[in-house]
Design a protein around this motif. Sequence first.
Motif, PDB file in Angstrom:
ATOM      1  N   SER A 105       0.812  -1.222   0.000  1.00 60.34           N
ATOM      2  CA  SER A 105       0.000   0.000   0.000  1.00 60.34           C
ATOM      3  C   SER A 105       0.842   1.267   0.000  1.00 60.34           C
ATOM      4  CB  SER A 105      -0.928  -0.001   1.221  1.00 60.34           C
ATOM      5  OG  SER A 105      -0.174  -0.050   2.420  1.00 60.34           O
ATOM      6  N   LYS A 106       2.161   1.116  -0.228  1.00 65.01           N
ATOM      7  CA  LYS A 106       3.047   2.278  -0.210  1.00 65.01           C
ATOM      8  C   LYS A 106       3.800   2.405  -1.526  1.00 65.01           C
ATOM      9  CE  LYS A 106       5.496   1.188   3.452  1.00 65.01           C
ATOM     10  NZ  LYS A 106       6.415   1.286   4.606  1.00 65.01           N
ATOM     11  N   PRO A 107       4.132   3.622  -1.945  1.00 69.28           N
ATOM     12  CA  PRO A 107       5.011   3.789  -3.109  1.00 69.28           C
ATOM     13  C   PRO A 107       6.369   3.166  -2.812  1.00 69.28           C
ATOM     14  CG  PRO A 107       3.956   5.868  -2.498  1.00 69.28           C
ATOM     15  CD  PRO A 107       3.682   4.908  -1.379  1.00 69.28           C
ATOM     16  N   ALA A 108       7.037   2.688  -3.837  1.00 69.78           N
ATOM     17  CA  ALA A 108       8.329   2.025  -3.650  1.00 69.78           C
ATOM     18  C   ALA A 108       9.339   2.916  -2.940  1.00 69.78           C
ATOM     19  CB  ALA A 108       8.883   1.579  -4.999  1.00 69.78           C
ATOM     20  N   GLN A 112      12.693  -5.171  -9.145  1.00 67.99           N
ATOM     21  CA  GLN A 112      13.645  -4.159  -9.592  1.00 67.99           C
ATOM     22  C   GLN A 112      13.658  -2.961  -8.655  1.00 67.99           C
ATOM     23  OE1 GLN A 112      15.883  -4.480 -12.170  1.00 67.99           O
ATOM     24  NE2 GLN A 112      15.143  -6.597 -12.038  1.00 67.99           N
ATOM     25  N   GLU A 113      12.486  -2.568  -8.161  1.00 71.39           N
ATOM     26  CA  GLU A 113      12.403  -1.457  -7.218  1.00 71.39           C
ATOM     27  C   GLU A 113      13.122  -1.810  -5.916  1.00 71.39           C
ATOM     28  OE1 GLU A 113      11.466   1.473  -7.748  1.00 71.39           O
ATOM     29  OE2 GLU A 113       9.799   1.576  -9.161  1.00 71.39           O
ATOM     30  N   GLN A 164       0.638  -2.534  -8.737  1.00 74.24           N
ATOM     31  CA  GLN A 164       0.141  -1.293  -9.329  1.00 74.24           C
ATOM     32  C   GLN A 164      -0.824  -1.577 -10.495  1.00 74.24           C
ATOM     33  OE1 GLN A 164       3.596   1.090 -10.291  1.00 74.24           O
ATOM     34  NE2 GLN A 164       4.101   1.433  -8.142  1.00 74.24           N
ATOM     35  N   GLY A 165      -1.670  -2.586 -10.286  1.00 73.36           N
ATOM     36  CA  GLY A 165      -2.700  -2.918 -11.249  1.00 73.36           C
ATOM     37  C   GLY A 165      -2.246  -3.709 -12.464  1.00 73.36           C
TER      38      GLY A 165
END
Length: 239
Positions: free
Chosen positions: A29-32, A122-123, A234-235
């Motif tokens: 639920s968080k950005p990378a 990769q992130e 992310q969908g």
Amino acid sequence: MSVKIRTPFFYLIVIPMVLLADKAPEWTSKPAAQWTETEAQTILTDSPWAKQVSPTVERSSNRRQEARNPMGQIAKIGIGGLGGPRGSGGGRNRRQSQTQSERSSPEATVLTVRWENALPVQEAHLKLADVEGPAIDEKMYSVAVLSVPHGWISGKAMEIEKHLKSQGELRCAGKKTIHSTRVRVFEQDHGMLIVFRFPKTSSITTDDADVEFAAHIGAGKLVQSFSPKDMVFQGKLEL
């Protein structure tokens, strides 16, 4: 007349526990950019894209095999921890050889199998400044096997790559098996990083119940299932 329905105390305890068990990891639920290093490490080792697998041993494969290198010479490739330096099994070195064989036995090893092309992977590499992460190839599925003991299969990287090139498979029920066509081997202090690459001849989708990765490395056989439904980030399905 009103009737009061009492909820048993047992359910008051069990229901929250079930909801807690089903709760998604916080990193989803968080950005990378906001991932912690611990969360990034979890993605690389224990996530929908990375699983721990204990290989099985195929006794019939417990022998030495031959492979030709690009110069046309015969290079010996030791299988299943049997390919150590000449003379390692005799005299004063026998005990040391047995100890090394035990450490490198597929039966005593737990490996990580990981989909390297997946964006969250990769992130996570980027978050950890992991310079040992292999380069990706967007035209192919890339599945890495990490920390393979050096004793499993000996020889130069190019020789091992040629030997293992067709030893990987991706299987989905009702679809044609995808065979690996390329392999990259990276020597590292803690073992070999082996990347199996597969052509995208058969598309894997979230409609597939499971995708199974299988590979032979020396006498060790790896089989690990992944759920495409869980590999959405992310969908988008990330493989």
